[in-house]
Structures are given as C-alpha cells and as structure tokens.
Design a protein around this motif. Sequence first.
Motif: not given
Length: 750
Positions: A271-272, A361, A365
Amino acid sequence: MRPRVELEAVAGEVWPGGYDLTPHKTSKKLVSVLDVIGTGHSQVSALSCHGSYLATVTHEPGTNLVFIVSVSNNKFYLLKRMVEQCTALLFHPHQETQLFLASASCKVYSINVEDGSVVVMQGHSLPVVGVEAGLRSPVVLTFNPQEVLLWSWPSMALTNRLRQQEPLPVVWAGHVWQRDELVVAYSCGSVLLWPGRRATTEVHIEPPEGLVLEFRAFAASRGGEWLVGGGQSHLFVTYCLTSRCVAQVVQLPSSCTDVFRCFFLPAVCPNYPQVLAVLTSRGVLNIIDFTNTTKLKTLRAQRHLIDSVSVSECSGFLGVTYDNSTTKVYPLRALLPAAAPGEVQPAVLAKEEVAFQIVEERKKEQQQQEKEEDRKKAVVKDVQELLDKNKWCRILLEFGSFPEKYRRVIWASVLELPRNYSVFSALLDKGTHPAYQELGETLQLSDGGLFKALQRTLSCLAHWAPFLAKVCYLPELVFPFVKVYRTNPLLAFEVTATVILNWCRLWFEFWPSAGVTVLNLVEQLVCEADPSLLAHLMRLRVTAECYAWPLFTSAFSRVVSSSDWLVLWDHLLSSPPSLLPCVAAAFTLASRHSLLSCTDAQEVELYYQQESWVSVKKVVDQAHDLHRQKKKVYSLNKVCGDFTPLPSGGLPLFNIAPRPASASASTQEENRRPQTLRSPTTTTTTTTTTTPRHASPHPSPTSFKPKNSHQSEQEEMVYVIGRQELQQQEEQCLDSIMKLRQRHLAAGLT
C-alpha cells in the motif's frame, strides 16, 4: 526483554542470548528490537543490507572506536581504532560484509567486517562527506563539496574523477543503474546528469525560478525516476529524472521545519510503495508517503535528538542513533499505518501466492484511489460553492457581518488570495528589512509573537516594494490585519499586499503629502450631504487632511473597537475599493453632533484620535447609500479603480509610487508663486496642487535618441507649453472647488 549491547569492552555478547531478528519482521508496534548503548559523545551507525551487522562509531577523547554488532553470531567486537573522526559510514547494499568508512584524513577504507582486511581508497583532497553505492550498481561514488570520485566494484580501482568547474558545493552524488546515469546535485538546487560513466555530455536541470533555498540533502528513489531535495525551508523540490525537469515543489508537514537528511525506504508494504524519510536539524524523523505527500508517522524522543539514521536494504530495519550515544533498531513495518483486519503479510506467503496477492491488492488499491479521488473532487466542489463570493456577500447584507469562526477563511476567499508559498518563502529568506530593524524601539508591544509577526510582514512588504519602507504610517495600517492572521504569515502578507494595491492606490501619488485626490473626494461627499457641517469645519480651518486622512492611515482602527473594526472591513473587503472614501465621509457625517460641539481644530483632531461612540452599522448603511447615489456622478469606480487580486505564481510590480509630476509641479509652483497670487482666478487659500491622472511630464522615449540641437530646443519648447497648460488646468480645478465651498458655506450660514 529487548536485547541490548553496552559497548564498554573490546568484545562481548548480546544480552540476552539466542536473539534472532526474523520473528520481529512483522511487528506492528514502534518498539526497538535492539538497543546499542555506546560511550563518549555522539556516534554514527550503519546497518548491513540483510541486517546481520550493525556498525557504530563511538567518539572518545583522542580516539574513535569502530564496533561491529553481529546479530547472527550474538556478539559484538572492536573492529578498528582511528585518530581521525569518521565522516561517513556505509555498508555495501550487495555485499553483506563490506563496510565503507570515510575519515577526516581524506581517506576511505573498505573493510571486511569478518576477517578485518582493509583496502585504502585515496584520491580526495578534502574529507569525504558521503559514500553512495547502489544495489545493482557496478560503481561506488565518494564525494566532498569540490569533487566526485568513481570507483569500480569490487576491485575498488579509481576509474574517473569529476571535478567541478563552477564554485558550487556538491551536496549529493549517486548512480542510477537503471539508465546508467551519474547524478550530481548542488547546494543551489541545480542537478547535473551524465548519461554513461564516461561523463562526456551533461544535462542540466535548473531549480524553480524565484525559489531561493540552500539545499542540504538529496535522495533518489529506488526505481531511479525521482530525485528529491530540500534544505533550510519547509519546502522540498521533486525532480523527474526521466523527463529531465522539475516536477513540483511540495510543502512539508508542520513538523518538518527543514530538511537535514532524506532517503527513500525499502518497499515493505504494497500500500506504500514510495515512502520518504526526512530528518530535520531539530532531530525529528518524519515518515512521509511520497505518492500523496502525507505524513505517516513522526519519530522523536522526549529528551534526546536524532543524530543519524541508517536503513537496511533487504531486511526492512531502521537504525536510529540519538545524541546520547544510543542506537536503536526499529522494524520499518512498524513505522507504517497498521494493516487492515484480515490482511496477510507477504513474509509468510509462498512466491506464487505473493505475486497473486500483490496483484489483487493493486487492483483494490486502484479502486480505492479512484473512489478517494472522486470524493476529493466532490469535497473541492462543495468548498468552492461554499466560498463563492456572491453567496458570502448576500449573507453579509442579510446578517451585517461574516461569521466570527470563518472570517479569516472568508476574507481569503473574497480577496482571491493565490497562496504563493514559494514567493513568500523567498521574501522570508531575505530576513528583516533594515527599515524595521529597530521597530521595537518605536513600537512597544507586550505580545512578542505579535510583534515578530508584524515585523515579518512589514519586512516582506518592503522587500517586495522598497518604496513602502519610507511610508511612516505603514505599521499602523498593517497592524490590524496582521493581528487577524498572526498564525498564518503567508495570508497576513497577501491580505495586506492586496489591500495596499486596491484600497490604497491613491494615497501615494503626492507622497510625502497626503492623497489629495481621495481627500477631495471625501470633502465633496461631505459638502453635498451636509453643507452646514462642512461650513463649521471650514470656520475652524479644518480640512479633509485633518479628519479623513487619520481614518485612512489607521485603517479606522483608532476610532472603532476591535469587533466593530472586523465588521467594518467585512463590508470594505467584499465591496469595490470606491466604498472606502464613502465610509470616511459617512463616519464624519455620523459624527455631526460631536463635531459641531468642537470650538477649535485641536478638538476635531483629538476626536479622530480616539475611539468613537458612533454605530458602525449606521456608518456602513450611510456609506452604501452615498456609494449608490454618487457612483455615477463622481465616477467612483473609475477614480478608485476596480478590484484586482494578486496573480498566481508571483507578485505584481508595485507601480503606485509618487508621480514624478508632483515634485516638478511643486517646485514650479514655488518659483512662480508671486505671479499666482496676482492672478484673479486663484485665491490665497490655495495650498495644494493636483495633477490629472492622464498627465505625464516626461518626454516620449524617442527624445532620448541623438538629435540635432534645433530639434531638441523645439521639443523642450513643446514640453514647457504642455506644463503651462497643465498648471492652468490645476488652477481652474482648484478655483471651481473653492467656489463650490463658498457656495455651500453661504447656504450653511443662511
């Protein structure tokens, strides 16, 4: 109990024993997994690529000790003693046991931490301040402010030397292995790219224009697309290395007052993918999401400051060294926001499952990002509708004032402030203006913070428009606006600059004398609305300079209370600038009974120097009535001009300084005063000369070209005739004004 090491002996063990970093890779709490307590003064530390070794340098009187903490072997030992101070420390990101150590003797040591073998790298003429090596890069770069050296890996032979032709200090140098480019960044913000290690051609990327920033730190992203740099400011610049240009200038969070060092962290969470760590000079570490420039976490200690930070490339750990000679190792995953419930960590999955999970993901996202962007657009649309100037004006007319809670936001919206952070930062970097160095001696303020805000705003105004530094009443004019925006220096400056450019544009035409044009306008409004009041003031020999000029120069702050002042400027800022003389005239008309009771000019002047009992609502209503009635008669909008907001991205030229015609006309009036007194069309009470706005006493630009003497004499003759016509127009204008005064005076006496 957390493992800890006390560096008091030459060698020892990590206590307690049997410690392994692997079980702590998915830790969610910000708790150190290893504490290393050194002796002496502050130290420098470095983590190896897989986290197996931690190197730390302890400074003691007369010597510097280099210790190695082997996590896998559960022990620590002394690696080297040095007389010189250590200036840079780095583990090679590809070789776990290879440590680069730079000393103040201009030497760089390549040390194997297992067998102690040393390779000395010599060639620098000044101490090395940085060592850079990429994970897949075949070169190692060492640099100081004057030179950059390239070393081949793993032979460590010197292959190239990049000398600086310009006297600009080098801040950072690195190698982008994805495109085989050498990157060198300078303290002025310029970046040089050399495609290929031969460094035969150069590509320049210049910093943004108008941004004066002393850069102290740079960092390249792990994909080689971005380069970020910052320094002694709350801004940092993002360079796009693929497009060869500056991408954007970003304002850091409030906790990031400056940038002392910055680097990108390894991607430990899908996510980062791009996380930037920024260390300030105050010893505070900020973890920022580079994708949307939001702060994720702030790392600081209550009693100690952070001296240095190191990161392991592959294991996901961060080494933080404090100024009390203590180094703590934190898991990077603990610095990021907690994962959603049910999220599976990538470390416990197989390779195929990892690939599938990341794809899923990423899709989720992207969907979340699209929803978030739609939500932000809707919020922005609602805010724009909420801050619509027309809507706020209708609310003002209905309720009489803006809401106290949202007044500052409404003023910024009504004035259409551009919020030019880079321009304001450049003005701040100039420091306090010499004209306001001793402001504290002439202006006594008990609130130190408010005084600094006023001094800062005045200095920025003087740096932008040097003429304003000569205006003696500028601090009194600016002070009420600074008091409203004391916590936001940018808006305080932009509000005052907007007010000066729009509402004060007629004040400086005859400087250092008062603004004759706007004062005559106020006197005419009072004369037509209440001739008997003006006749009384004329009997006391009181002019508009005595009763209207103090209102203007103090922005009405002397005669109204603080709450009434805010209501008054609610109406002024949301109306055309032509309402200002109407407000001054309306205040004088509302003070009729008090002024008629005055017996001399001193009492009138005293009345305009203290807070009055006049109702602000009455003044505002009468001002709007005067504005509606006389707007077409006197062409108020044409005389006072239309509202013009500050442009976005810069500041306009301050061109409302005194007109050159005023000085020359005053001199000529003094020279021919005996003739003027004998003229039948001019009275002896005339003391001020006015010049039409369209008149220009200067010759045309072509008059500066070389010409013969006869042609020059002809042009000079034409110029003299033009000045005589201008003076005749002034006399006729003053004569008409005096006749109007006498007519209304006679009407008032009868």
